[in-house]
Design an enzyme around this catalytic site. Structure first.
Site, short mmCIF file in Angstrom:
data_model
loop_
_atom_site.label_atom_id
_atom_site.label_comp_id
_atom_site.label_asym_id
_atom_site.label_seq_id
_atom_site.Cartn_x
_atom_site.Cartn_y
_atom_site.Cartn_z
CB SER A 152 34.93 -13.35 4.95
OG SER A 152 35.15 -12.34 3.98
CE1 TYR A 178 36.16 -9.93 8.93
CE2 TYR A 178 36.57 -9.87 6.58
CZ TYR A 178 35.73 -10.13 7.63
OH TYR A 178 34.45 -10.59 7.39
#
Length: 312
Positions: A152, A178
């Site tokens: 990501s 994350y």
């Protein structure tokens, strides 16, 4: 080093990327294939002729998806549960040509696994690392296997904090956790490419782009607005891709002949990303390509998971 480019781009779909590609006789595993871009990744691979296994935690949802994708089957896999990962690998028989590590959790509330591991790192990195390790022999048996790690642009937010990976002393911040796990996905590709090249296994990472899916279930509208404002201040509009577009880079790396032999790289919008952060969603941070960090993370993961006997 010249960046690798393809004829595809931000608006390309998975079906367009694999148009005319024949995957007959090839076997694929897609994790998290019960929702979001995992569904479209599995669909595109199956429509090109691959035998696709949907590796999912919710098998009921997986069966519903499988009914819509001829040539697919469902196997249970909970990446946060190492017993589940080991059981999945034990059930696998024969070669494996494509492994798409797609499943993940994003910016979730603080939680630990029974081993004490922070949940996002445990799911997004350690679960997939163990799965690839345990399926290594099947990948090697294929002769020209591809492993794809879905990362990501959030990897820009954090490197791997080797002094406190599991937030035992520092404050838990969902987006930092994350980002750390998504950096780990890229580092896995960097080191995996080196270690497995001799067996014909390529390993690459990618940013699929922004797609509205169940992945954002822990993200509030206020947080999404903040992301839009950040993109705007960087001179970029935060545009959402369709799931068909979001799966394009995954299937490019998983199956397109255009990238045959390409390994250890990070792609976004179907092209290799330049080093640095370019706008809100593009580029790859140097910390995610650091070979020393990649080697250190590999050794840490092997030890933490007790995979020394499978240390490849």
């Amino acid at each position: 080093m010249t960046l690798f480019t393809t004829p595809f781009g931000e608006e390309s779909t998975a079906a367009q990327v694999l148009a005319g590609v024949d995957l007959g006789g090839r076997r694929a595993v897609v994790t998290g294939a019960a929702s979001g871009i995992g569904v479209e990744t599995a669909r595109a691979l199956a429509e090109a002729g691959a035998e696709v296994t949907l590796a999912v935690r919710n098998t009921e949802a997986g069966q519903e998806v499988s009914r819509r994708i001829p040539g697919s089957r469902v196997e249970r896999l909970d990446l946060a549960d190492q017993d589940s990962v080991a059981a999945f690998a034990r059930r696998w028989q024969g070669p494996l040509h494509i492994l798409v590590n797609n499943a993940g959790v994003m910016a979730s509330p603080f939680a630990r696994t029974p081993q004490g591991w922070e949940m996002q790192f445990a799911t997004n990195h350690l679960g997939h690392f163990a799965l690839a390790h345990r399926l290594h022999d099947a990948l090697a048996a294929a002769g020209d296997a591809r492993v794809v790690a879905v990362s990501s642009s959030a990897h820009h937010r954090a490197g791997v904090d080797f002094d406190d990976i599991h937030f035992e002393r520092r404050e838990y911040l969902p987006w930092t956790a994350y980002g750390q796990s998504k950096t780990a996905n890229v580092l896995f590709a960097v080191e995996g490419a080196k270690r497995w090249a001799g067996e014909g296994i390529t390993v690459n990472a990618l940013n699929p782009g922004g797609i509205r899916t169940n992945l954002q279930r822990h993200v509030s509208e206020a947080e999404l607005d903040a992301l839009r404002r950040a993109a705007s201040s960087a001179g970029e509009e935060l545009r959402w891709k369709s799931v068909e577009q979001g799966a394009a880079t995954s299937v490019l790396l998983a199956a397109s002949p255009l990238v045959k032999g390409v390994t250890g790289r990070y792609f976004d919008d179907c092209h290799e990303a330049p080093v640095g952060q370019f706008g809100a969603r593009h580029g790859v941070s140097p910390h995610a390509l650091d070979p020393e960090a990649a080697a250190r993370l590999w050794e840490y993961s092997v030890a933490e998971l007790g995979l020394q006997g499978l240390s490849l």
